[in-house]
Design a protein around this motif. Structure first.
Motif, mmCIF file in Angstrom:
data_model
loop_
_atom_site.group_PDB
_atom_site.id
_atom_site.type_symbol
_atom_site.label_atom_id
_atom_site.label_comp_id
_atom_site.label_asym_id
_atom_site.label_seq_id
_atom_site.Cartn_x
_atom_site.Cartn_y
_atom_site.Cartn_z
ATOM 1 N N ARG A 72 0.528 -1.164 -0.253
ATOM 2 C CA ARG A 72 -0.565 0.120 -0.295
ATOM 3 C C ARG A 72 1.499 0.996 -0.223
ATOM 4 N NH1 ARG A 72 -4.931 -1.066 4.492
ATOM 5 N NH2 ARG A 72 -5.380 1.725 3.196
ATOM 6 N N LEU A 73 1.831 0.800 0.601
ATOM 7 C CA LEU A 73 2.742 2.906 0.429
ATOM 8 C C LEU A 73 3.319 2.440 -0.861
ATOM 9 C CD1 LEU A 73 4.383 4.480 2.428
ATOM 10 C CD2 LEU A 73 5.949 2.911 2.790
ATOM 11 N N ALA A 74 3.850 1.857 -1.123
ATOM 12 C CA ALA A 74 3.926 1.136 -2.738
ATOM 13 C C ALA A 74 3.116 2.651 -3.547
ATOM 14 C CB ALA A 74 4.538 -0.108 -3.200
ATOM 15 N N PHE A 75 2.103 1.699 -3.483
ATOM 16 C CA PHE A 75 0.781 2.287 -4.174
ATOM 17 C C PHE A 75 1.028 3.753 -4.063
ATOM 18 C CE2 PHE A 75 -0.788 -1.818 -5.475
ATOM 19 C CZ PHE A 75 -0.806 -1.636 -6.211
ATOM 20 N N LEU A 76 1.026 3.708 -2.833
ATOM 21 C CA LEU A 76 0.666 5.943 -2.062
ATOM 22 C C LEU A 76 1.703 6.064 -3.002
ATOM 23 C CD1 LEU A 76 -0.682 8.101 -0.531
ATOM 24 C CD2 LEU A 76 0.820 7.264 0.710
ATOM 25 N N CYS A 77 3.620 6.711 -3.055
ATOM 26 C CA CYS A 77 4.389 7.005 -3.849
ATOM 27 C C CYS A 77 3.716 6.352 -5.541
ATOM 28 C CB CYS A 77 5.544 5.669 -2.910
ATOM 29 S SG CYS A 77 5.897 6.145 -1.856
ATOM 30 N N ALA A 78 3.726 5.867 -5.748
ATOM 31 C CA ALA A 78 3.543 5.913 -7.461
ATOM 32 C C ALA A 78 2.302 6.527 -7.444
ATOM 33 C CB ALA A 78 3.074 4.375 -7.855
ATOM 34 N N GLY A 79 1.476 6.239 -6.671
ATOM 35 C CA GLY A 79 0.656 8.067 -6.992
ATOM 36 C C GLY A 79 0.930 9.242 -6.938
ATOM 37 N N VAL A 80 1.522 9.040 -5.670
ATOM 38 C CA VAL A 80 1.858 10.650 -5.271
ATOM 39 C C VAL A 80 2.928 11.109 -6.992
ATOM 40 C CG1 VAL A 80 3.408 11.869 -3.852
ATOM 41 C CG2 VAL A 80 1.483 10.686 -2.796
ATOM 42 N N ALA A 81 4.024 10.875 -6.865
ATOM 43 C CA ALA A 81 4.423 10.853 -8.181
ATOM 44 C C ALA A 81 4.476 11.350 -9.081
ATOM 45 C CB ALA A 81 6.000 9.654 -7.916
ATOM 46 N N MET A 82 3.324 10.052 -9.526
ATOM 47 C CA MET A 82 2.634 10.010 -11.049
ATOM 48 C C MET A 82 2.272 12.022 -11.184
ATOM 49 S SD MET A 82 0.242 7.601 -13.092
ATOM 50 C CE MET A 82 1.541 6.798 -14.330
ATOM 51 N N PHE A 83 0.992 11.774 -10.114
ATOM 52 C CA PHE A 83 0.446 12.979 -9.194
ATOM 53 C C PHE A 83 1.556 14.113 -9.851
ATOM 54 C CE2 PHE A 83 -2.326 16.224 -7.312
ATOM 55 C CZ PHE A 83 -3.279 16.507 -8.108
ATOM 56 N N ALA A 84 2.562 14.490 -9.243
ATOM 57 C CA ALA A 84 3.245 14.979 -9.544
ATOM 58 C C ALA A 84 3.830 15.658 -10.890
ATOM 59 C CB ALA A 84 4.856 14.937 -7.895
ATOM 60 N N LEU A 85 4.104 14.596 -11.491
ATOM 61 C CA LEU A 85 4.827 14.116 -13.184
ATOM 62 C C LEU A 85 3.392 14.502 -13.277
ATOM 63 C CD1 LEU A 85 6.539 11.071 -13.246
ATOM 64 C CD2 LEU A 85 7.572 13.665 -13.318
ATOM 65 N N VAL A 86 2.444 14.908 -14.013
ATOM 66 C CA VAL A 86 0.819 15.091 -14.070
ATOM 67 C C VAL A 86 1.074 16.625 -14.066
ATOM 68 C CG1 VAL A 86 -1.107 14.759 -14.456
ATOM 69 C CG2 VAL A 86 -0.212 12.978 -14.287
ATOM 70 N N LEU A 144 1.281 19.206 -17.522
ATOM 71 C CA LEU A 144 0.219 20.106 -16.853
ATOM 72 C C LEU A 144 0.817 22.109 -16.771
ATOM 73 C CD1 LEU A 144 -2.794 19.173 -15.793
ATOM 74 C CD2 LEU A 144 -1.866 19.429 -18.295
ATOM 75 N N ALA A 145 1.535 21.876 -16.296
ATOM 76 C CA ALA A 145 2.013 23.120 -15.426
ATOM 77 C C ALA A 145 2.853 24.220 -16.505
ATOM 78 C CB ALA A 145 2.854 23.906 -14.422
ATOM 79 N N GLN A 146 4.197 23.186 -17.592
ATOM 80 C CA GLN A 146 4.480 23.249 -18.540
ATOM 81 C C GLN A 146 4.134 23.967 -19.574
ATOM 82 O OE1 GLN A 146 7.836 20.558 -18.728
ATOM 83 N NE2 GLN A 146 8.610 20.971 -17.313
ATOM 84 N N LYS A 147 3.401 23.087 -19.683
ATOM 85 C CA LYS A 147 2.056 23.682 -21.299
ATOM 86 C C LYS A 147 1.485 24.219 -20.815
ATOM 87 C CE LYS A 147 1.325 18.170 -22.382
ATOM 88 N NZ LYS A 147 0.483 17.521 -22.025
ATOM 89 N N LEU A 148 0.706 24.827 -19.820
ATOM 90 C CA LEU A 148 -0.237 26.543 -19.699
ATOM 91 C C LEU A 148 1.028 27.095 -19.530
ATOM 92 C CD1 LEU A 148 -2.921 24.989 -17.124
ATOM 93 C CD2 LEU A 148 -2.837 25.429 -19.499
#
Length: 78
Positions: A50-64, A68-72
């Motif tokens: 569950r901690l690995a899923f949390l880290c993966a989700g937060v990392a992907m959220f940060a990358l997205v 988006l900030a760069q595109k905008l």
């Protein structure tokens, strides 16, 4: 269609990040389909997974968010 073509990968990445974070918090993953109720796909009880899923989700959220900030930012310059 040109504007949407820039953001479709970000929308998919955001959806995957939200599923990972939700799965890490609840420990349950569900399937969704049209017209039917959601069914349990899998259940995770291990804290480490569950901690690995949390880290993966937060990392992907940060990358997205960064993408988006760069595109905008590029749209404002033009």
């Amino acid at each position: 269609m040109g504007t949407f073509a820039l953001y479709w990968a970000d929308l998919i990445g955001l959806a995957i990040a939200l599923v990972c974070i939700n799965g890490a918090i609840t420990g349950k993953f569900y399937t969704h389909s049209r017209g039917h109720r959601k069914r349990l796909l899998g259940e995770v009880g291990s804290f480490r997974i569950r901690l690995a899923f949390l880290c993966a989700g937060v990392a992907m959220f940060a990358l997205v968010g960064r993408d988006l900030a760069q595109k905008l930012g590029a749209l404002r310059v033009k």
